[in-house]
Each structure stands twice: as C-alpha cells, then as structure tokens.
Design a protein around this motif. Structure first.
Motif, PDB file in Angstrom:
ATOM      1  N   PHE A  56       1.055  -0.714  -0.218  1.00 37.34           N
ATOM      2  CA  PHE A  56       0.059  -0.339   0.014  1.00 37.34           C
ATOM      3  C   PHE A  56       0.573   1.529  -0.025  1.00 37.34           C
ATOM      4  O   PHE A  56       1.789   0.838   1.228  1.00 37.34           O
ATOM      5  CB  PHE A  56      -0.693  -0.357   1.269  1.00 37.34           C
ATOM      6  CG  PHE A  56      -1.659  -1.262   1.420  1.00 37.34           C
ATOM      7  CD1 PHE A  56      -2.969  -0.748   0.709  1.00 37.34           C
ATOM      8  CD2 PHE A  56      -1.692  -2.280   1.819  1.00 37.34           C
ATOM      9  CE1 PHE A  56      -3.978  -2.002   1.468  1.00 37.34           C
ATOM     10  CE2 PHE A  56      -2.022  -3.433   1.890  1.00 37.34           C
ATOM     11  CZ  PHE A  56      -3.444  -3.173   1.577  1.00 37.34           C
ATOM     12  N   GLN A  57       0.978   1.998  -0.704  1.00 43.80           N
ATOM     13  CA  GLN A  57       1.521   3.041  -1.098  1.00 43.80           C
ATOM     14  C   GLN A  57       0.776   4.580  -1.488  1.00 43.80           C
ATOM     15  O   GLN A  57      -0.016   4.753  -1.715  1.00 43.80           O
ATOM     16  CB  GLN A  57       2.820   2.711  -2.536  1.00 43.80           C
ATOM     17  CG  GLN A  57       3.427   3.955  -2.602  1.00 43.80           C
ATOM     18  CD  GLN A  57       5.128   3.844  -3.377  1.00 43.80           C
ATOM     19  OE1 GLN A  57       4.973   2.896  -3.661  1.00 43.80           O
ATOM     20  NE2 GLN A  57       5.493   4.744  -3.730  1.00 43.80           N
ATOM     21  N   TYR A  58       1.306   4.960  -0.349  1.00 46.19           N
ATOM     22  CA  TYR A  58       0.337   6.618  -0.826  1.00 46.19           C
ATOM     23  C   TYR A  58       1.537   7.853  -0.675  1.00 46.19           C
ATOM     24  O   TYR A  58       2.524   8.362   0.058  1.00 46.19           O
ATOM     25  CB  TYR A  58      -0.483   7.477   0.710  1.00 46.19           C
ATOM     26  CG  TYR A  58      -1.254   8.744   0.472  1.00 46.19           C
ATOM     27  CD1 TYR A  58      -2.451   8.120  -0.043  1.00 46.19           C
ATOM     28  CD2 TYR A  58      -0.664   9.250   0.272  1.00 46.19           C
ATOM     29  CE1 TYR A  58      -3.045   9.529  -0.691  1.00 46.19           C
ATOM     30  CE2 TYR A  58      -1.269  10.929   0.559  1.00 46.19           C
ATOM     31  CZ  TYR A  58      -2.678  10.552  -0.265  1.00 46.19           C
ATOM     32  OH  TYR A  58      -3.443  11.499  -0.619  1.00 46.19           O
ATOM     33  N   ASP A  59       2.241   7.902  -1.994  1.00 44.28           N
ATOM     34  CA  ASP A  59       2.700   9.313  -1.774  1.00 44.28           C
ATOM     35  C   ASP A  59       4.089   8.714  -1.616  1.00 44.28           C
ATOM     36  O   ASP A  59       4.675   7.305  -2.283  1.00 44.28           O
ATOM     37  CB  ASP A  59       2.962  11.072  -1.596  1.00 44.28           C
ATOM     38  CG  ASP A  59       1.985  11.504  -1.602  1.00 44.28           C
ATOM     39  OD1 ASP A  59       1.353  11.339  -3.305  1.00 44.28           O
ATOM     40  OD2 ASP A  59       1.736  12.769  -1.105  1.00 44.28           O
ATOM     41  N   PHE A  61       5.246   7.554   1.416  1.00 45.79           N
ATOM     42  CA  PHE A  61       5.406   6.413   2.336  1.00 45.79           C
ATOM     43  C   PHE A  61       4.646   4.664   1.413  1.00 45.79           C
ATOM     44  O   PHE A  61       3.743   4.722   0.830  1.00 45.79           O
ATOM     45  CB  PHE A  61       3.978   6.649   3.292  1.00 45.79           C
ATOM     46  CG  PHE A  61       4.671   7.624   4.205  1.00 45.79           C
ATOM     47  CD1 PHE A  61       5.512   7.822   4.914  1.00 45.79           C
ATOM     48  CD2 PHE A  61       3.904   9.093   3.880  1.00 45.79           C
ATOM     49  CE1 PHE A  61       5.981   8.632   6.046  1.00 45.79           C
ATOM     50  CE2 PHE A  61       4.687  10.062   4.046  1.00 45.79           C
ATOM     51  CZ  PHE A  61       6.241  10.231   5.511  1.00 45.79           C
ATOM     52  N   LEU A  62       5.582   3.957   2.169  1.00 48.21           N
ATOM     53  CA  LEU A  62       4.872   2.746   1.838  1.00 48.21           C
ATOM     54  C   LEU A  62       4.795   1.534   2.678  1.00 48.21           C
ATOM     55  O   LEU A  62       5.664   1.792   4.047  1.00 48.21           O
ATOM     56  CB  LEU A  62       6.104   2.083   0.826  1.00 48.21           C
ATOM     57  CG  LEU A  62       5.897   0.145   0.362  1.00 48.21           C
ATOM     58  CD1 LEU A  62       4.490   0.472  -0.265  1.00 48.21           C
ATOM     59  CD2 LEU A  62       7.395  -0.044  -0.326  1.00 48.21           C
ATOM     60  N   LEU A  63       3.993   0.874   2.756  1.00 46.92           N
ATOM     61  CA  LEU A  63       3.433  -0.089   4.247  1.00 46.92           C
ATOM     62  C   LEU A  63       3.458  -2.001   2.623  1.00 46.92           C
ATOM     63  O   LEU A  63       3.212  -1.793   1.895  1.00 46.92           O
ATOM     64  CB  LEU A  63       2.311  -0.171   4.328  1.00 46.92           C
ATOM     65  CG  LEU A  63       1.438  -1.043   5.241  1.00 46.92           C
ATOM     66  CD1 LEU A  63       2.042  -0.909   6.754  1.00 46.92           C
ATOM     67  CD2 LEU A  63       0.234  -1.017   5.557  1.00 46.92           C
ATOM     68  N   LEU A  84       6.898  -0.511   7.305  1.00 47.59           N
ATOM     69  CA  LEU A  84       6.243   1.100   7.289  1.00 47.59           C
ATOM     70  C   LEU A  84       8.045   1.279   6.365  1.00 47.59           C
ATOM     71  O   LEU A  84       8.876   1.478   6.836  1.00 47.59           O
ATOM     72  CB  LEU A  84       5.901   1.487   7.636  1.00 47.59           C
ATOM     73  CG  LEU A  84       5.001   1.733   8.694  1.00 47.59           C
ATOM     74  CD1 LEU A  84       4.628  -0.032   9.372  1.00 47.59           C
ATOM     75  CD2 LEU A  84       4.535   2.173   9.443  1.00 47.59           C
TER      76      LEU A  84
END
Lengths: 409, 409, 409
Positions: A56-59, A61-63, A84
């Motif tokens: 799961f990536q937002y800008d 940040f990646l999980l 994270l």
C-alpha cells in the motif's frame, strides 16, 4: 515489479498484490553412512516459499505486509515481513518493522534470483545472527547508481518472543557498503563489505547457565527439499557476550557470464566461567558461484539492492520461444570448528567441534517466461565433524538432488 | 467463477481474489450413552472453511494460493492449496504443488455445492489415503464435454513434515475416469470409476514398530459443528506395506431431481510379523444421496470436474424473489471391521475392530442469492464397534443437528 | 473507509482490500523490584496488530475476512474476524460469525483511534468474558444519528476448541445502548450503558474441579511493547456458575478537546463446594481519559459505532504541512480483590487476591497523514497485590514507555 496494481485516480495511492511460490522436490543419496552420522532422508517435497505480497503506497510512504506459508519444512503460516517505508529523497529509503536488512551479496539478491536452491551455509549462518528474514529493524539504505550503503539497528525475529517469553531479546547492528566501480552494457564489477555486531544476545532460560546469553550457529547442508531438519554443522548453544561478523564481497559480470563470491568471519566472545577455559572463537567460510546464460540473456545488476538479478527471457515460451537456459556452479565452505584438538574433548580446550562443511554444486535453470522458473541442483556435500569428545567422526559425504518449480509475480 | 478480477490491458494477465466462509452451529442429542462410548459434546460453533483465494494467470499459466483459516476445529491458519497449472491445450490441465487431486464423485464436487455438511465417511477415509486437501501432487486432468480422466502421483499433505521430521513420506497414485453417456437439457447420466494405490506409506517413528509404515483409517460421524474431535470409527495404527482403493460412481439428474452414489473398497496389505497373524484387510462403504430443488432450479453438471454443482437461484432475494429451496436425503455406510470374530480379541485373528457406522440424514438448503447459502442437516448416526478385546460395545446411536451459513465468491 | 476497492460495472458488487500495522517498541523501568513481584522485561519490540482486511459486498450482503499476524506477543497467524453481514434496512446491521461485538465505549472505538497503546485494564477484562476479538456471535446493531443499540448472543472465541476439545463452550449475551443527547459542530455529549451475562462458562478439563466451569480474570499492565506475557493482576481460575457485567459510559467533546470515561462492575457467582465458603464476588474498575489536539482538528463522533474517532490532519506532511499533533492523559483502575482480609489466606474467606492496579498515563500522538500515526506513551503502573496466603506483597510500581508506529488503510 510486474505485480498487479490498483492506482487511485489522483495517482497518489497504489495498492499492489503479488505472490511467490517455490515448490521443491528432491532427495539425497547417502550411500554407506558413517557410523555416527545422521540419516538424511531419501526423498520428499516441500513448499520452500509461499508468499503473498500486499503493498500500500501513498506518496512517499509504503506499507508492506507479506504472509508466508512456506518454510523449512512447510506447514506453518507466518509472516515474512511487515514494515513501513519512507523515501524522503529519491535514493534513500527508511524502514521500520519486520523485514530482511541488507546483509552480504548473496542475501541482498532476491530469492527468486538465487543461483542455487539455498544460500551458501556461511551466508545463512552469518546473516541470522543480527539480520535474516523477518528481523525487527530500524534503519535505511542509500541506493545510488554506482554505490550503496545501508545500516540497521536490529532486534528479535518475528515470533521470537512467543516461544521464549521470560527472557529478553537481542539487539545488534548490520551494515553494508558496496560500489560498482565499472559498469557498462557488457560488464559490471561489484565490490562490497558487510559487517554486523550483536551487542546483546537473546537470553535462553536456563541454558547453558541460568538466563544466560547464548548463541547457536548451525545450518542444513544447502538442501532442504527432502529433509528440512537435519543440520550436520552445529556449534550447539554457546554462552556468549557478543558476536561480530565481517566479510568482503566480489561480483562481476561479462555479458551472459556472472561470477560472485564472499568470505565471512564470525568472532564470538564466549562468556567467562570460573574453572573453564573460554577463549574467543573464530568461525569462517566463503563461496564462489558462477552462472552462464546459454541463451544469451544477462543477469542485470539491481542498483536498489546492489546485487545481480535473474535473466529475463528474450523469447518466452508464451511467445513461441524456448525461454532462457542457464548453467551454474558453486563451491561453498563453512568451518564451525575452532580451538579444538582432534582426540581431545572440546570442553578441555573451551573450543567447539561445530564441523566443517564443503559443498560443490552444479545447477541448471530454465525460465520459460519471466515469472516462471525450473531449477535443477546437484550438490556433493562433504562434512567433517567430530563428536564433543573429539574421538568419533559424525560427519558424512553424500549427494543431494533438488528440483524447484518457481512462479512469482 | 464470479470472483473479482483485475485484467491487465493486453488481456494476457489476470489476478483474481475470492473468499469462502462456512460457519457452522450445531449440537448432538446423545440420550442414554452406551457405557463404553465417548461423550459427544452437546452444542458449539465452528468455522468449517475460511478460505481466501488468490489467483494469478498469464496466458496458459495459472498460480493458485489459498490460505485456510477454518478447520476441524478452527483455530489454525494453514494452506488449502498452492500450485502451478499449465493448460497446453484446452481440456488438459497439468498441475504441480499442493492441491486436492480428483478422487471420486463426492470429492470432485466443490465444498460449496455439497448436499450435506460433511462428505460421506467412506469418501473422507478413502480420499485421505493418497489424495485429499493440500496433497503434494503432480499430474493432470482431461475434462471434455462427455468424458473426464485424471491421474496424479501424490506425496505428503501440506505440513506433514513439520510434525514428523525424522521419517520419510508417503507416495501414491490417484486416478479417475468418468463419462456422461446421456446429457440433454432435462437430464444427465454420470458413470465413473476411481482408484488409488499407496505404494509407500508414511513412516511413524516407533509406532507400532520402529520406523514402520503405518496407516490409520478413521472419521468423525459426518458432523463437526459442535465437536470436531470425536471419531467413533477408527482402525488405530495398522502396520502396512501398501493400500489400494477402488470404487464405482453413479450420478443422474432429471430436471430438479438429482441422485448420486458411490461404493469404495480399501484393501490393506498388513506388514508381516513373526508369530502374529497379519491377514490382508478389506474395508468398505458407500452412500446414496438425493436432492430435489423445490423452486425448480437444477444442479447443473460441471464438465471441468465431472460432478454436479449447486442450484443457482432464478429469483434471488436481492431481486425481490425467494431464492432457491432444496431438500436432501442421504444414506451412508462405512465398515472398518475386518477379520474379527465377536467375543475374540482382534490380536488373535490379526483383524481390526474399526467399527461400522451408518448415517441417515435429511437436509434443507436455502440459497437467497447465488453466493449465499443456509443449510440445515439432521443426521441419525448409528455406530457398532467393539473394543480391541471384542467383548464390549463402544459404539453408540445419536442424532446430530447442524446449521451452516455459507458465503462464497 | 479509504480502502482500495474494486467495483463491478453494475455497481452491485464491491471487493475491498485493507491493512493495519501497529509496530511497538518499548521498555519498562522497574527500579528496585519488590521481593515477590515478577521481573518486567526491560526492552523489546512487538507487532501488536498486523491485519489484512478482505471485504466482499453484494447489495446488502457483506462478507469480511481478516487474517491477523500481530499479537501479544506476535508470532502466530490467526483470524481477527470472519463474518457475514446483512443490512435489510439502513441503520440496522445483522451479523453472524466471528467478530468483536460492541461492548463499552473504549472497545467500540477502532484500535487505530485509541488514545493509549492499550485499552484500560477494566475494559480488557470485562469485554473478554462474553465479547472481545474474534468471538463467535450472532446479533445486530441499530446505529442511528442520535442513538445506538446492539445485542449479541455469543459463544467461544476463534480457536478456543482447538486447544480444549473435550469440553463444551461458553455462551453469553452482550448488549449496549448509547445516545448522543447533544451534538453540534463544536460539541458532542455521549451517554451509554453496556451489560453482559455469561450463563454458561467454558469447562476446563480437570481444573479446578473435574470438567468444571471456570473463569479467569487477568490483564497485562496496559503495556505490551517489551513484554507481552507478564500479568500482575490475576484472579486465577475461579470455579463459577455465571458472570454478569454492567457499566455506564460518558463521553464529551468540545472542539479539539475530548474526555471519556467508564465504570464496569463484574459479578461472579462462584460454584458452591461442600465445606468451603464460596461467596459471590464483585470486581470493578474504571478509567477517565482526555485528549487535546494541539493543531485544532477534532475527534469526530462515529455514529456507526457510537464512539469517537481519531483526528484527521488538516495539513498532512504529504501536502507540505506538519500533520496533526495530540496530547493525551489517562487514569485507569482495576480492582480484582474481593472478600479477602489482609494477613488471612483467600481460601479462609472464599475470596481472591486478584490485585488492584492503578495506571496513570501521558501520551503524545503525531499524525503525519490520515493513514499514518506515531504514538508515545508513558505510564506509571502501581499494583497492590497479596499472595494467596495474604501475607506477602507481590505487586510492584514501575514506569513503562512505548512508541507505536501505525499505518492503516
């Protein structure tokens, strides 16, 4: 990566899904067994890796969350990684959680790209002191085009507290620097150095001294397909105050040919005890392995991990071709004997008969498509190990065969 | 399948995601218990199946990974299947990895489509010798419109080596042929034959003889909702050299009515021992089950598995209808007694008092929509079993009730 | 929810995928340990929650399956929930399967929104009698804008039968009513009442009396980061016929300030035994906690759960802001002592020295973006507990520190 990905409309959010399956079938040909040596089982199968990747990536940040259903042997659902990541600037990635810190050349390579079914024993033993799969870590890496540096503070592995609740955990550090002084379309030269230090070892309730810090170094014979339990080299539990490792890396590629090797040394500070000799112990090992892609593809260098990848077939079978074919060879050594004299017990000198294992291997890989791989390995394993009294040979010499079917997205 | 799927733009790659939940609530009415019979627990709940399906397909290659969170009883995360499939030509599918090989008519049916909560005991016992869920297998099936053939070389089940590392595994073969000599819009006639042979049984450390090959045949009373542990028919561990099974299949459908049945025989070659009789043993069983869909839908025949499916409601509740309603009945028998004489111990003849179980069941199913199902089962279980000495009845007669809530995509 | 979702073209079907990671690092400062008190480990890390959410919705029907890879301590893959939901009319949701029934204010809040790392001990103890994570339940909730009501029949927790097969399970009821008599843009006032009753407790084979119903109330010191095993308050196994709990809830918000508190009482009907006093026991506890969002955001009220949410940052770091910053404080008490006299053994009165635990905590949270959170907790734990003889203090006073890294989609 070619994983299926959902991207939200504004392009800032991405979710991806992937899978990796390594299904091994294999056996060992032990011949006449040495009297004291364990019996290596003849034939079997194993799901070496069975992972589902969720990202799961937002800008920036990646999980990552990666359940693991394979193992040695298979049968337990566990977690390969959960962490994270933050990339404040492009070649820097900071990571916290459970994951595999960069350690050495062979372990920085993806398990999809391995030359042989298993890592060289010295790599397996050295990496698992402070690094290895699912290690609680905080740190980062800088991965530029020509050089790479990483450093991690590390703790326990995932699940370590569930089996041993009453004792405190391990803390350590693992670092790696690597450079690629020469790189063009035809060739790559890789040089690196990896070191680690465990300044606090996990305490084991009651063994060998009450709530003492202990370390156990051991590995399987670079083969787990038919028998994932037998380890022929094994130091047993050593009472220790700290452990350091260091090792240089060399890698080079010329067109379809690739060669890489490492040496690692492990320095154990034994805990002192009244009336017994407890010298510092030094264990070591190394390997050299080479690959030649018969169909002309290359093992491209990955700058993000400072390691070589697998060949991507130019003519996959799904487009009417024969895929890529590759041949491999390896020599690998680990020596877990130190401060011992043949015929005398290890207690008398404070050393340990952990054993010396040499493995010579030949391999053949077929990549029908980019996500599919079949690997055939033939290893000759030679273990020289004395019992604790130093009087009996408990090692053995045998052959192993393994066939891996691998599919990964 | 109606699973949500992501298809890449060129149409060659597809990833799919699915789920299956079977949540059971139920109880047993045991009445006056036979003196030697086990107590069947009264009431409980269980997640019988809780699976997440992940599929990755590229051209003719398919990767399946299916974690399983249900069980008997629930509580453990495990793997239902992980395998690689290749379909070089249309009705042929080759598969390697962990999965359920085709075995018999009842086991070729999807667990979403079952007429009753559990398989007939003879099917459960016979399939688990060389086949069953998560079996390491390599083989294939040819599934044409009017006939079906499959064959698999099989090994251990997923995780078998994690509990019993020091012994070698099982190898066997499971094959099935089936035909549909008559098929039109109103009717189907299915004929089939399934056979299996285990030429190497899993060795059990120390039981009954050191590192001997053993076989244990047993099953629960076709009900696991409130008590997933009690097995009333059980041969115990038999020292055996090999096992073969064979059984014919019959199925027929006329409009909304369906009837199917099977017979299976299990032939065990006992391992010989000096001074004890060890005759070959024959166990057997069979079942007949029928379904009638009150609302007029049909159990359509699936050519890919050569088995009947569940009715798909013509007027689902989500479109204002009443869904589909179905009534079922079953008679099922398993006989695990052989070479025994009442009043004499099984050791004296070399036979076994495994027990004879007869189950008569009635069921009602409601399918509000295509992916939702509620099943109510009422079974009358009658077990006739002697203790090893042959002197005491340890079977019992009781009723079971089970309500399943099922949702599957 | 902001989870990635696939919607089928007709808009009736939706599949969603989510994840939640809570990775804790922390330690305890125990100072001089009381002679009889357990040693709290100094430092460690733990994956407190590691969940993957899979949701499948068709019209009014929803299937949830949520594997869990975190824990206390981590290391086991299990199931957080698996259930089927039906919403026949808008504010009503009926649910069957494994899930967390609504219980109290603190437990109705999402674990992403907690003010502190762990629930107040009284909530943890009270909820786990008939409710808590992964509880087999059937029931529903009505969640309107100004009021909320829920009721559930509950059974065992997921996996309870896998460790204790031979005994029958637990049945109970958990209900909650709540209202929001005042609500505007600046303020919310929440009032609620939660009650539960276990009319059949799980039987424990042989403890304390053969196949008797037992109950054990205990909790960790509202901190699990470095040591997830030590519980300082613990009643031990109580032979009991039934248990009831009840407790009022109060919550209020004024702009960026929020305050909430609860009281719960637990009434245990001890099983009678000849010759021993077995009085009814009453345990109790409560907490008050407050939050102030320094950057001006608010903890918005969720009508679907009748509880407050976490602040959503107005200026996330991904848009060049500083995110949201929040300060918290809590006082929490649990008293598991009843019917005991200091200096006299608990057996003489039929009471129990379960211990009295008071925790005062301060916290700081940073929400860089809506899906990311860092929490720092400092707790002062004070446990007053006597041994069973009533003669020795076995509680202790110490500080705990915990840092949570949380990412959730």
């Amino acid at each position: 990566s070619n994983r299926p990905t959902i991207t939200a409309l504004d392009g800032r959010f991405r979710a991806s899904l992937g899978a990796q399956i390594q299904y091994d079938i294999g056996g060992a040909l032990q011949g006449d067994r040495t009297a004291g040596a364990p019996r290596v089982n003849e034939f079997g199968q194993n799901l070496r890796r069975g992972r589902l990747f969720f990202g799961f990536q937002y800008d920036d940040f990646l999980l990552n969350v990666t359940p693991e259903f394979g193992g040695s042997p298979d049968g337990t659902a566990t977690l390969y990684e959960a962490n994270l990541n933050w990339s404040p600037v492009k070649p820097l990635q900071l990571t916290v959680g459970y994951y595999k810190p960069y350690f050495g050349l062979a372990d920085s390579m993806s398990s999809n790209d391995f030359l042989f079914l298993e890592r060289p024993s010295i790599m397996e033993v050295a990496r698992n002191i402070t690094a290895g799969d699912g290690r609680a870590s905080v740190g980062g890496r800088w991965a530029a085009s020509r050089w790479f540096a990483s450093g991690y503070l590390t703790g326990d592995s995932y699940g370590a507290s569930s089996t041993n609740q009453t004792t405190s955990g391990q803390t350590g550090f693992a670092g790696r620097v690597a450079g690629r002084p020469y790189a063009d379309a035809d060739a790559d030269l890789h040089l690196g150095l990896t070191g680690s230090y465990a300044f606090d070892l996990r305490r084991q309730a009651g063994t060998p001294t009450a709530e003492g810090q202990t370390l156990r170094l051991r590995d399987r014979p670079e083969w787990r397909a038919g028998d994932a339990s037998t380890r022929l080299v094994d130091t047993g539990a050593l009472a220790a105050d700290g452990v350091a490792t260091w090792g240089p890396e060399l890698g080079l590629r010329y067109r379809s040919f690739m060669l890489q090797g490492e040496y690692h040394q492990i320095n154990v500070q034994q805990a002192q005890a009244t009336g017994s000799p407890r010298p510092d112990l030094t264990f070591q090992g190394g390997y050299v392995e080479a690959s030649y892609v018969l169909t002309g593809e290359t093992r491209r260098y990955s700058t993000s991990s400072a390691a070589f990848g697998r060949p991507s077939p130019a003519r996959p079978v799904t487009d009417g071709g024969w895929g890529a074919w590759e041949m491999m060879a390896r020599w690998s050594l680990i020596d877990l004997d130190d401060k011992v004299t043949r015929g005398r017990s290890q207690a008398s000198t404070g050393g340990v008969y952990g054993g010396r294992q040499e493995v010579v291997g030949l391999g053949l890989s077929w990549y029908p498509t980019n996500y599919l791989r079949f690997m055939l390995d033939w290893n000759i394993v030679n273990v020289d190990r004395r019992n604790a009294a130093g009087t009996q040979q408990i090692g053995d010499r045998f052959h192993t065969l393994g066939l891996r079917t691998q599919m990964a997205f």
